[in-house]
Design a protein around this motif. Structure first.
Motif, PDB file in Angstrom:
ATOM      1  N   GLU A   4      -0.372  -3.459  -7.476  1.00  0.00           N
ATOM      2  CA  GLU A   4       0.888  -4.179  -6.413  1.00  0.00           C
ATOM      3  C   GLU A   4       2.358  -3.894  -7.160  1.00  0.00           C
ATOM      4  O   GLU A   4       2.373  -3.749  -8.134  1.00  0.00           O
ATOM      5  CB  GLU A   4       0.062  -5.578  -6.599  1.00  0.00           C
ATOM      6  N   THR A  34       4.107  -9.225  -2.890  1.00  0.00           N
ATOM      7  CA  THR A  34       3.069  -8.518  -2.551  1.00  0.00           C
ATOM      8  C   THR A  34       1.744  -8.969  -2.559  1.00  0.00           C
ATOM      9  O   THR A  34       1.761  -9.937  -3.321  1.00  0.00           O
ATOM     10  CB  THR A  34       3.045  -7.015  -3.234  1.00  0.00           C
ATOM     11  N   GLY A  35       0.707  -8.645  -2.033  1.00  0.00           N
ATOM     12  CA  GLY A  35      -0.747  -9.196  -2.192  1.00  0.00           C
ATOM     13  C   GLY A  35      -0.576 -10.444  -1.594  1.00  0.00           C
ATOM     14  O   GLY A  35      -0.086 -10.766  -0.366  1.00  0.00           O
ATOM     15  N   ASP A  36      -1.491 -11.187  -2.060  1.00  0.00           N
ATOM     16  CA  ASP A  36      -1.659 -12.566  -1.572  1.00  0.00           C
ATOM     17  C   ASP A  36      -0.406 -13.564  -1.959  1.00  0.00           C
ATOM     18  O   ASP A  36      -0.481 -14.818  -1.834  1.00  0.00           O
ATOM     19  CB  ASP A  36      -2.901 -13.335  -1.951  1.00  0.00           C
ATOM     20  N   TRP A  64       3.502 -11.073   1.944  1.00  0.00           N
ATOM     21  CA  TRP A  64       3.869 -10.001   2.436  1.00  0.00           C
ATOM     22  C   TRP A  64       5.176 -10.118   3.403  1.00  0.00           C
ATOM     23  O   TRP A  64       5.606  -9.163   4.363  1.00  0.00           O
ATOM     24  CB  TRP A  64       2.928  -9.058   3.233  1.00  0.00           C
TER      25      TRP A  64
END
Length: 84
Positions: A4, A34-36, A64
């Motif tokens: 990430e 980024t990611g969750d 995001w």
């Protein structure tokens, strides 16, 4: 993807090299995680990290998604030019 990305943030206003004619400066930018992950808080420093100012988040936080934020800063001295 190797992993990430870290949080990324960009100053949108004032522009690099912009002439500032007042002691009050509105700083506007965005951050993205980024990611969750989501952006929950943004802080900025005008003195190399000695003190920090919490910025106002402008829109809802979603993974995001760009998180726009702004902060009004005041200076005892008139700032003539911004370098970022």
């Amino acid at each position: 993807m190797l992993g990430e990305l870290t949080v990324n943030s960009v100053i949108c206003h004032p522009l690099d090299g912009e002439k500032i004619l007042t002691n009050s400066i509105l700083i506007e930018r965005y951050a993205i995680a980024t990611g969750d992950c989501t952006i929950k808080c943004v802080e900025l420093s005008t003195d190399g990290g000695e003190t920090w100012i919490q910025a106002e988040l402008q829109e809802s936080q979603h993974p995001w998604a760009w998180q726009f934020w702004r902060s009004q800063i005041y200076s005892v001295f008139q700032v003539n030019e911004v370098h970022g």
